[in-house]
Design an enzyme around this catalytic site. Structure first.
Site, PDB file in Angstrom:
ATOM      1  N   ASP A  34     101.463  45.524   3.165  1.00  0.00           N
ATOM      2  CA  ASP A  34     102.482  44.712   2.520  1.00  0.00           C
ATOM      3  C   ASP A  34     103.808  45.466   2.417  1.00  0.00           C
ATOM      4  O   ASP A  34     103.830  46.672   2.187  1.00  0.00           O
ATOM      5  CB  ASP A  34     102.005  44.326   1.109  1.00  0.00           C
ATOM      6  CG  ASP A  34     102.811  43.191   0.514  1.00  0.00           C
ATOM      7  OD1 ASP A  34     103.474  42.456   1.277  1.00  0.00           O
ATOM      8  OD2 ASP A  34     102.772  43.029  -0.720  1.00  0.00           O
ATOM      9  N   ARG A  38     110.519  43.668   3.000  1.00  0.00           N
ATOM     10  CA  ARG A  38     111.343  44.328   1.979  1.00  0.00           C
ATOM     11  C   ARG A  38     111.843  45.682   2.474  1.00  0.00           C
ATOM     12  O   ARG A  38     112.955  46.092   2.161  1.00  0.00           O
ATOM     13  CB  ARG A  38     110.541  44.468   0.682  1.00  0.00           C
ATOM     14  CG  ARG A  38     110.540  43.176  -0.148  1.00  0.00           C
ATOM     15  CD  ARG A  38     109.539  43.231  -1.263  1.00  0.00           C
ATOM     16  NE  ARG A  38     108.183  43.067  -0.772  1.00  0.00           N
ATOM     17  CZ  ARG A  38     107.096  43.275  -1.505  1.00  0.00           C
ATOM     18  NH1 ARG A  38     107.211  43.692  -2.754  1.00  0.00           N
ATOM     19  NH2 ARG A  38     105.899  43.087  -0.994  1.00  0.00           N
ATOM     20  N   TRP A  39     111.005  46.375   3.259  1.00  0.00           N
ATOM     21  CA  TRP A  39     111.457  47.626   3.860  1.00  0.00           C
ATOM     22  C   TRP A  39     112.653  47.368   4.776  1.00  0.00           C
ATOM     23  O   TRP A  39     113.633  48.114   4.749  1.00  0.00           O
ATOM     24  CB  TRP A  39     110.316  48.268   4.659  1.00  0.00           C
ATOM     25  CG  TRP A  39     110.707  49.534   5.342  1.00  0.00           C
ATOM     26  CD1 TRP A  39     110.599  50.809   4.858  1.00  0.00           C
ATOM     27  CD2 TRP A  39     111.295  49.658   6.652  1.00  0.00           C
ATOM     28  NE1 TRP A  39     111.080  51.716   5.775  1.00  0.00           N
ATOM     29  CE2 TRP A  39     111.510  51.036   6.884  1.00  0.00           C
ATOM     30  CE3 TRP A  39     111.653  48.753   7.642  1.00  0.00           C
ATOM     31  CZ2 TRP A  39     112.067  51.521   8.069  1.00  0.00           C
ATOM     32  CZ3 TRP A  39     112.217  49.218   8.821  1.00  0.00           C
ATOM     33  CH2 TRP A  39     112.418  50.594   9.026  1.00  0.00           C
ATOM     34  N   HIS A  51     108.595  44.595  10.796  1.00  0.00           N
ATOM     35  CA  HIS A  51     107.223  44.364  11.246  1.00  0.00           C
ATOM     36  C   HIS A  51     106.822  45.368  12.322  1.00  0.00           C
ATOM     37  O   HIS A  51     105.676  45.832  12.361  1.00  0.00           O
ATOM     38  CB  HIS A  51     107.073  42.942  11.772  1.00  0.00           C
ATOM     39  CG  HIS A  51     107.186  41.882  10.704  1.00  0.00           C
ATOM     40  ND1 HIS A  51     106.489  41.955   9.511  1.00  0.00           N
ATOM     41  CD2 HIS A  51     107.891  40.717  10.659  1.00  0.00           C
ATOM     42  CE1 HIS A  51     106.769  40.891   8.771  1.00  0.00           C
ATOM     43  NE2 HIS A  51     107.617  40.130   9.439  1.00  0.00           N
ATOM     44  N   SER A  79      98.070  36.594   6.891  1.00  0.00           N
ATOM     45  CA  SER A  79      97.260  35.703   6.069  1.00  0.00           C
ATOM     46  C   SER A  79      97.439  34.251   6.504  1.00  0.00           C
ATOM     47  O   SER A  79      98.372  33.915   7.236  1.00  0.00           O
ATOM     48  CB  SER A  79      97.652  35.848   4.591  1.00  0.00           C
ATOM     49  OG  SER A  79      98.921  35.253   4.355  1.00  0.00           O
ATOM     50  N   LEU A 142      85.557  54.460  15.053  1.00  0.00           N
ATOM     51  CA  LEU A 142      85.834  53.680  13.854  1.00  0.00           C
ATOM     52  C   LEU A 142      85.826  52.182  14.153  1.00  0.00           C
ATOM     53  O   LEU A 142      86.380  51.730  15.158  1.00  0.00           O
ATOM     54  CB  LEU A 142      87.206  54.091  13.327  1.00  0.00           C
ATOM     55  CG  LEU A 142      87.708  53.502  12.011  1.00  0.00           C
ATOM     56  CD1 LEU A 142      86.908  54.063  10.849  1.00  0.00           C
ATOM     57  CD2 LEU A 142      89.189  53.827  11.837  1.00  0.00           C
TER      58      LEU A 142
END
Length: 254
Positions: A34, A38-39, A51, A79, A142
């Site tokens: 998230d 804003r960054w 992004h 989302s 992973l």
């Protein structure tokens, strides 16, 4: 290298030593990525640049996770609520996400799995994600869940639908399916079926809510909320999250 970085290096090494000897490394970490927009606003950059910077951070975090013995990482990249964004921004974001997932697949270290409703995504994006995931089928590193077009309520609804279809295919009536329905049936039909539930969920950007992320699976998870925007998330922030996890007493209601 600045003075701050020089000072943080010994601190990071101390944190890593503590974590390696604690025996409390989470098997599964969920991450809510998230703060990209804003960054970008704070940095005077475009939303797309925010992004992209966020996408660049992903492989770093996976590497940190792998180094400490984490087995599964779930990355919430888009989302179901995000699907309602402005069409131009959404198209650009989906392109960046697909590029990022393809880069993870090309790396060759990690086994990818898409978790989310592919049917809610544009056909080309769904196809790109599927192809990237398929390329990692033989990877043994992973396990990385890429949550794209993911919503916790959608997942639970999909799980119930899947259970009902299985019951009907097995020749059961709806009444029989309802009578035999249990909590275990939900778990067996989630996107993450067969995986350990997340031990730790990290959310960046200072927001302190889950917003529907892994609603079912996170019933006993520990949560860590970090003030840094996702593109600024540092190794030391990651280590602090795992240290906080290792210091908590997990009783699971007992």
């Amino acid at each position: 290298m600045g003075l701050r970085s020089l000072l943080y290096k010994p601190y990071e090494r101390d944190l890593e030593r503590t974590l390696r000897t604690s025996g409390q490394t989470p098997r599964h970490i969920g991450v809510i990525l998230d703060g990209n927009r804003r960054w970008a606003k704070q940095s005077g950059a475009s939303t797309a640049d925010g992004h992209r910077r966020g996408a660049d951070k992903i492989s770093e975090v996976l590497g940190w996770s792998e180094e400490l013995g984490v087995e599964v990482v779930t990355l919430w990249m888009l989302s179901t609520d995000n699907l309602g964004r402005d069409a131009a921004e959404l198209d650009a974001l989906l392109g960046i996400i697909c590029d990022a997932v393809e880069a993870l697949a090309d790396d060759g270290r990690w086994r990818l799995q898409h978790v989310g409703s592919a049917s809610l995504l544009p056909a080309d994006a769904a196809a790109r994600l599927s192809a990237a995931v398929d390329r990692t089928a033989s990877a043994t590193g992973l396990h990385v869940n890429v949550a794209v077009g993911y919503g916790g309520r959608h997942e639970i609804a999909d799980a119930v639908r899947s259970y009902l279809r299985d019951a009907i295919d097995a020749g059961h009536s709806m009444e029989q399916a309802a009578d035999s329905f249990s909590v275990e049936h939900i778990a067996e039909h989630l996107y993450t079926k067969g995986q350990p539930d997340p031990d730790l969920v990290i959310r960046t950007s200072g927001e302190q809510r889950l917003s529907g992320f892994l609603m079912w699976q996170s019933a006993h998870s520990e949560f860590y909320f970090c003030d840094a925007y996702w593109p600024d998330f540092r190794h030391v922030d990651f280590l602090r999250a795992l240290r906080a996890y290792s210091q908590r007493e997990r009783r699971h209601g007992r």
